[in-house]
Design an enzyme around this catalytic site. Structure first.
Site, mmCIF file in Angstrom:
data_model
loop_
_atom_site.group_PDB
_atom_site.id
_atom_site.type_symbol
_atom_site.label_atom_id
_atom_site.label_comp_id
_atom_site.label_asym_id
_atom_site.label_seq_id
_atom_site.Cartn_x
_atom_site.Cartn_y
_atom_site.Cartn_z
ATOM 1 N N GLY A 114 0.782 -1.238 0.000
ATOM 2 C CA GLY A 114 0.000 0.000 0.000
ATOM 3 C C GLY A 114 0.811 1.285 0.000
ATOM 4 O O GLY A 114 0.379 2.294 -0.544
ATOM 5 N N GLU A 148 3.680 4.380 6.134
ATOM 6 C CA GLU A 148 2.471 3.568 5.924
ATOM 7 C C GLU A 148 1.475 4.365 5.077
ATOM 8 O O GLU A 148 1.324 5.584 5.257
ATOM 9 C CB GLU A 148 1.885 3.193 7.287
ATOM 10 C CG GLU A 148 0.581 2.432 7.261
ATOM 11 C CD GLU A 148 0.646 1.089 6.543
ATOM 12 O OE1 GLU A 148 0.776 1.112 5.305
ATOM 13 O OE2 GLU A 148 0.528 0.038 7.201
ATOM 14 N N ASP A 169 -5.890 1.706 9.545
ATOM 15 C CA ASP A 169 -7.318 1.420 9.665
ATOM 16 C C ASP A 169 -7.573 0.876 11.081
ATOM 17 O O ASP A 169 -7.711 1.647 12.025
ATOM 18 C CB ASP A 169 -7.670 0.414 8.563
ATOM 19 C CG ASP A 169 -9.150 0.211 8.376
ATOM 20 O OD1 ASP A 169 -9.871 0.172 9.368
ATOM 21 O OD2 ASP A 169 -9.601 0.061 7.232
ATOM 22 N N LYS A 186 -7.784 6.230 9.055
ATOM 23 C CA LYS A 186 -9.208 5.934 9.297
ATOM 24 C C LYS A 186 -9.375 5.722 10.788
ATOM 25 O O LYS A 186 -9.551 4.593 11.265
ATOM 26 C CB LYS A 186 -9.564 4.636 8.573
ATOM 27 C CG LYS A 186 -10.317 4.809 7.296
ATOM 28 C CD LYS A 186 -10.982 3.481 6.994
ATOM 29 C CE LYS A 186 -10.962 3.168 5.545
ATOM 30 N NZ LYS A 186 -11.618 1.876 5.268
HETATM 31 C C1 PRP Z 1 -3.542 -2.332 4.074
HETATM 32 C C2 PRP Z 1 -2.786 -1.020 4.157
HETATM 33 C C3 PRP Z 1 -2.148 -1.091 5.520
HETATM 34 C C4 PRP Z 1 -3.125 -1.930 6.318
HETATM 35 C C5 PRP Z 1 -3.903 -1.053 7.262
HETATM 36 O O1 PRP Z 1 -2.693 -3.344 3.709
HETATM 37 O O2 PRP Z 1 -1.839 -0.906 3.129
HETATM 38 O O3 PRP Z 1 -0.877 -1.694 5.496
HETATM 39 O O4 PRP Z 1 -4.024 -2.540 5.379
HETATM 40 O O5 PRP Z 1 -4.934 -1.768 7.871
HETATM 41 P P1 PRP Z 1 -5.015 -2.056 9.421
HETATM 42 O O6 PRP Z 1 -4.688 -0.775 10.149
HETATM 43 O O7 PRP Z 1 -6.460 -2.479 9.626
HETATM 44 O O8 PRP Z 1 -4.070 -3.155 9.781
HETATM 45 P P2 PRP Z 1 -3.200 -4.785 3.168
HETATM 46 O O9 PRP Z 1 -3.202 -5.762 4.320
HETATM 47 O O10 PRP Z 1 -4.491 -4.630 2.439
HETATM 48 O O11 PRP Z 1 -2.054 -5.181 2.173
HETATM 49 P P3 PRP Z 1 -1.521 -4.284 0.937
HETATM 50 O O12 PRP Z 1 -0.757 -3.121 1.539
HETATM 51 O O13 PRP Z 1 -0.648 -5.206 0.172
HETATM 52 O O14 PRP Z 1 -2.723 -3.811 0.148
#
Ligand code: PRP
Length: 180
Positions: free
Chosen positions: A41, A97, A101, A129
């Protein structure tokens, strides 16, 4: 096809990344931080931010994933691949980051990094978020607050799609009434 509604334009993101770069450049003057980007991400954010940082620095990446192919965090963070090669001990570490979320991913990473005893450990997150938080995590450099909606673009995906969009968009379901 799902509908996309713009939340932040490319220009709004560009100016936010500029502001974050100025804050980080000021605070790390005379230092040589190690930036650790959270893949996938943060890939676009890292690329844009690091080019604006006016200091010597090094870059590493970790590949973490908790969402899999769905829209809801599994609650379990997986280290898909350990890419870190440079030592963490006694370094000034700045985690980059894309979006925070639930906080579960960041909490996992910070715990893992703390055990390696860095000189300092800070976090820069472009999107937050906060309403979705399940674990409290520190964010030292924060870009933009995001409402509790599923967002894509500027590195963020849905089922691996839309990461290449230049702005940040809300992904709306097909059957959702428009303008609601
Ligand atoms: C997403 C985003 C963050 C994480 C945040 O990654 O890039 O790293 O979720 O969410 P959280 O605070 O609820 O843990 P994802 O796991 O979708 O992998 P990606 O980065 O490869 O899309």
């Amino acid at each position: 096809m799902p509908q996309l509604r713009v939340l932040f334009t490319q220009e709004e993101i560009r100016s936010t990344v500029g502001r974050l770069a100025r804050e980080i450049s000021r605070d790390y003057e005379g230092k040589n931080p190690l930036l650790i980007g959270v893949l996938k991400g943060a890939v676009i954010f890292m690329a844009d931010l690091m080019r604006l940082l006016d200091m010597p620095l090094e870059v590493e990446f970790v590949r973490l994933s908790s969402y899999g192919r769905g829209k809801v965090s599994s609650g379990k963070v997986r280290v898909v691949r350990g890419l870190l090669r440079l030592p963490i001990k006694d370094r000034d570490i700045l985690v980059i980051e894309g979006i925070v979320d639930t906080g579960i991913t960041l909490d996992f990473l910070l715990g893992w990094l703390r055990r390696k005893r860095p000189a300092s450990l800070r976090v820069c997150a472009l999107f937050d978020k906060a309403m979705c938080r399940k674990v409290s995590v520190p964010i030292d450099y924060l870009g933009l607050s995001v409402p509790n909606e599923f967002v894509v673009g500027y590195g963020a995906d849905w089922d691996e799609k839309f990461r290449n969009l230049p702005g940040l968009y809300v992904l709306e379901e097909e059957n959702q009434p428009q303008g609601a």
